[in-house]
Design an enzyme around this catalytic site. Structure first.
Site, PDB file in Angstrom:
ATOM      1  N   HIS A 182      25.135 -12.910  57.645  1.00  0.00           N
ATOM      2  CA  HIS A 182      25.146 -13.647  56.379  1.00  0.00           C
ATOM      3  C   HIS A 182      23.743 -13.722  55.784  1.00  0.00           C
ATOM      4  O   HIS A 182      23.552 -13.475  54.581  1.00  0.00           O
ATOM      5  CB  HIS A 182      25.694 -15.049  56.625  1.00  0.00           C
ATOM      6  CG  HIS A 182      25.556 -15.967  55.447  1.00  0.00           C
ATOM      7  ND1 HIS A 182      26.387 -15.906  54.359  1.00  0.00           N
ATOM      8  CD2 HIS A 182      24.662 -16.972  55.190  1.00  0.00           C
ATOM      9  CE1 HIS A 182      26.032 -16.829  53.476  1.00  0.00           C
ATOM     10  NE2 HIS A 182      24.984 -17.490  53.962  1.00  0.00           N
ATOM     11  N   HIS A 231      21.656 -12.693  51.619  1.00  0.00           N
ATOM     12  CA  HIS A 231      20.610 -13.370  50.855  1.00  0.00           C
ATOM     13  C   HIS A 231      19.301 -12.610  50.685  1.00  0.00           C
ATOM     14  O   HIS A 231      18.629 -12.760  49.660  1.00  0.00           O
ATOM     15  CB  HIS A 231      20.290 -14.715  51.514  1.00  0.00           C
ATOM     16  CG  HIS A 231      21.379 -15.724  51.381  1.00  0.00           C
ATOM     17  ND1 HIS A 231      21.898 -16.107  50.165  1.00  0.00           N
ATOM     18  CD2 HIS A 231      22.055 -16.441  52.322  1.00  0.00           C
ATOM     19  CE1 HIS A 231      22.847 -17.012  50.345  1.00  0.00           C
ATOM     20  NE2 HIS A 231      22.960 -17.233  51.644  1.00  0.00           N
ATOM     21  N   SER A 291      28.259 -11.176  52.017  1.00  0.00           N
ATOM     22  CA  SER A 291      28.320 -11.035  53.472  1.00  0.00           C
ATOM     23  C   SER A 291      29.745 -11.219  53.992  1.00  0.00           C
ATOM     24  O   SER A 291      29.962 -11.293  55.203  1.00  0.00           O
ATOM     25  CB  SER A 291      27.394 -12.060  54.143  1.00  0.00           C
ATOM     26  OG  SER A 291      27.777 -13.383  53.796  1.00  0.00           O
ATOM     27  N   GLU A 302      25.246 -19.014  46.839  1.00  0.00           N
ATOM     28  CA  GLU A 302      26.219 -18.615  47.851  1.00  0.00           C
ATOM     29  C   GLU A 302      27.413 -17.864  47.268  1.00  0.00           C
ATOM     30  O   GLU A 302      27.853 -16.856  47.830  1.00  0.00           O
ATOM     31  CB  GLU A 302      26.721 -19.844  48.621  1.00  0.00           C
ATOM     32  CG  GLU A 302      25.684 -20.507  49.504  1.00  0.00           C
ATOM     33  CD  GLU A 302      25.290 -19.648  50.703  1.00  0.00           C
ATOM     34  OE1 GLU A 302      25.922 -18.592  50.939  1.00  0.00           O
ATOM     35  OE2 GLU A 302      24.341 -20.032  51.409  1.00  0.00           O
TER      36      GLU A 302
END
Length: 438
Positions: free
Chosen positions: A272, A277, A336, A317
């Protein structure tokens, strides 16, 4: 007497003590001498105030609790237009300097990057798995998670990020996730992501048979935007996570999801963090957006931190944007997650135009796909809207991040703001002159 800890500044005063009756207009400064220079340092520093005609109201000194400093010196002085020069002189001749605020009005929050070390000790979960976690009954996996917790907790700011020797099983899990997601990025991810992801492959070892090391990724980010990664053992509070962003620090986990369900994780893991990110932290516009949210959170009330957290959730997110009338993903939670990335881009949920005021009211959905997504025009649109929203957060002071010292400066006087504006004016003059030459 005064006391300094990593996160707070305390003044112990007794009612009626004349030595401690201070005017709110006075400026309070604390600085530390360079170790080994204790004998003459106090006189030398006070001479700086005298030469600039600064009227001192109160002086205290003591041996520093910091092993790298000699004396800690506290002074209270009257405000003066010469104070900026004093501060500049002290910065060049001391190991640490901080302008203290009105203690009763300024809440506690991290002021220097070392303060973030305390965050790693205040996590919500660190290797303790819930009963519904895929690895709950796997003793080998639980032992491995304990290892990652110990590695993270041993890290201190300024050290190289700990390198991890991942197992063949962990690399295989990473490979399953990596292989599935890269099939979608060209059609489902926004252009900024697709521009930077090849650089991660080239410079950071992003590939199917290798889990990149946080240290390599962090060094890449620092060269691009000044962001750095910080290892964390588990979930931390929204306030602590956002506070780290103010220093351009992104806390990232190093453990990986359970191999029995490679395409699902109930918590953030290295897949993730790195696949979702990192690419955007290497984009200047998005990096500024992330830091702006972090700076806005410092000193904000719990109510507004919750609002910022909701905005962060629906953008950082699970954010979507449009490119040539098509939906594209920029949120790390989407990029992700193979399943939810498809679900969101194919328009199976409700879509709303991004508006921070409405987004701030949203409840967070963490156990299933999001029922609704906010769609922005582009990343710059997200950044600009969040800047405007941040201005609505009630505070009695301003916040400025000094990238040279990696400290947060609390602005409570016009003198401080004018000093910053003067520096910006000088930089602007240089840029305008350059513009004429090119």
């Amino acid at each position: 007497m005064y006391q300094i800890t990593n996160k707070t500044i305390e003044c112990n005063r007794k009612d009626g003590d004349k030595n401690n009756n201070t005017s709110d207009k006075n400026v309070r400064i604390i600085f530390s001498s360079i170790k080994g220079d204790e004998v003459n340092s106090l006189a030398q520093y006070l001479k700086i105030f005298s030469e600039n005609s600064i009227n001192l109201k109160h002086i205290e000194s003591r041996a520093s609790l910091n092993e790298h400093s000699g004396l800690e010196i506290f002074v209270e002085c009257e405000p003066s237009e010469n104070l900026n020069q004093v501060i500049l002189s002290l910065e060049s001749e001391t190991s640490r300097i901080r302008i203290l605020d009105n203690i009763d009005e300024i809440p506690s929050f991290p002021r220097c990057i070392q303060d973030l070390d305390q965050i790693t000790k205040e996590i919500w979960s660190s290797g303790e798995l819930e009963a519904d976690h895929p690895g709950f009954t796997d003793e080998a996996y639980r032992k491995r998670r304990k290892y990652f917790t110990d590695v993270s907790n041993s890290y201190k700011s300024g050290q190289p990020l700990p390198r991890v020797e991942y197992t063949a099983e962990e690399i295989a899990t990473w490979g399953s996730v990596f292989r599935k997601l890269i099939e979608l990025y060209s059609t489902h991810a926004c252009k900024e992501y697709n521009q930077i992801f090849p650089l991660l492959i080239e410079h950071c070892g992003f590939r199917e048979d290798n889990i990149p090391q946080l240290e390599d990724v962090s060094n890449f980010l620092k060269r691009r935007t000044g962001f750095q990664l910080g290892p964390i053992a588990g979930l931390i509070s929204v306030r602590d996570f956002l506070a780290a962003l103010a220093f351009r620090i992104f806390h990232a986990t190093q453990y990986i999801r359970h191999p029995s369900q490679p395409l699902y994780t109930p918590e953030p893991d290295i897949c993730h963090e790195l696949l979702g990110h990192v690419a955007f932290l290497a984009d200047s516009n998005f990096a500024q957006f992330a830091q702006n949210i972090g700076l806005a959170s410092l000193g904000a009330s719990d109510e507004y931190v919750e609002k910022l957290g909701a905005c962060f959730w629906v953008t950082f997110e699970f954010g979507l944007c449009t490119e040539n009338v098509k939906l594209k993903a920029y949120g790390g939670g989407l990029l992700s997650s193979f399943g939810e990335l498809q679900y969101a881009i194919e328009g199976k949920a409700e879509m709303r135009p991004f508006d921070p005021i409405n987004a701030a009211k949203e409840s967070l959905t963490i156990t299933s796909y999001q029922p609704m997504y906010y769609v922005a025009e582009n990343l710059k649109d997200v950044r600009d809207r969040m800047i405007q929203f941040s201005k609505t957060i009630p505070k009695k002071f301003g916040i400025h991040y000094n990238p040279y010292t990696q400290n947060i400066e609390v602005l409570t006087s016009k003198t401080q703001v004018q000093s910053l504006l003067e520096n910006l004016h000088q930089q602007t003059d240089v840029l305008l002159d350059t513009l004429k030459r090119v």
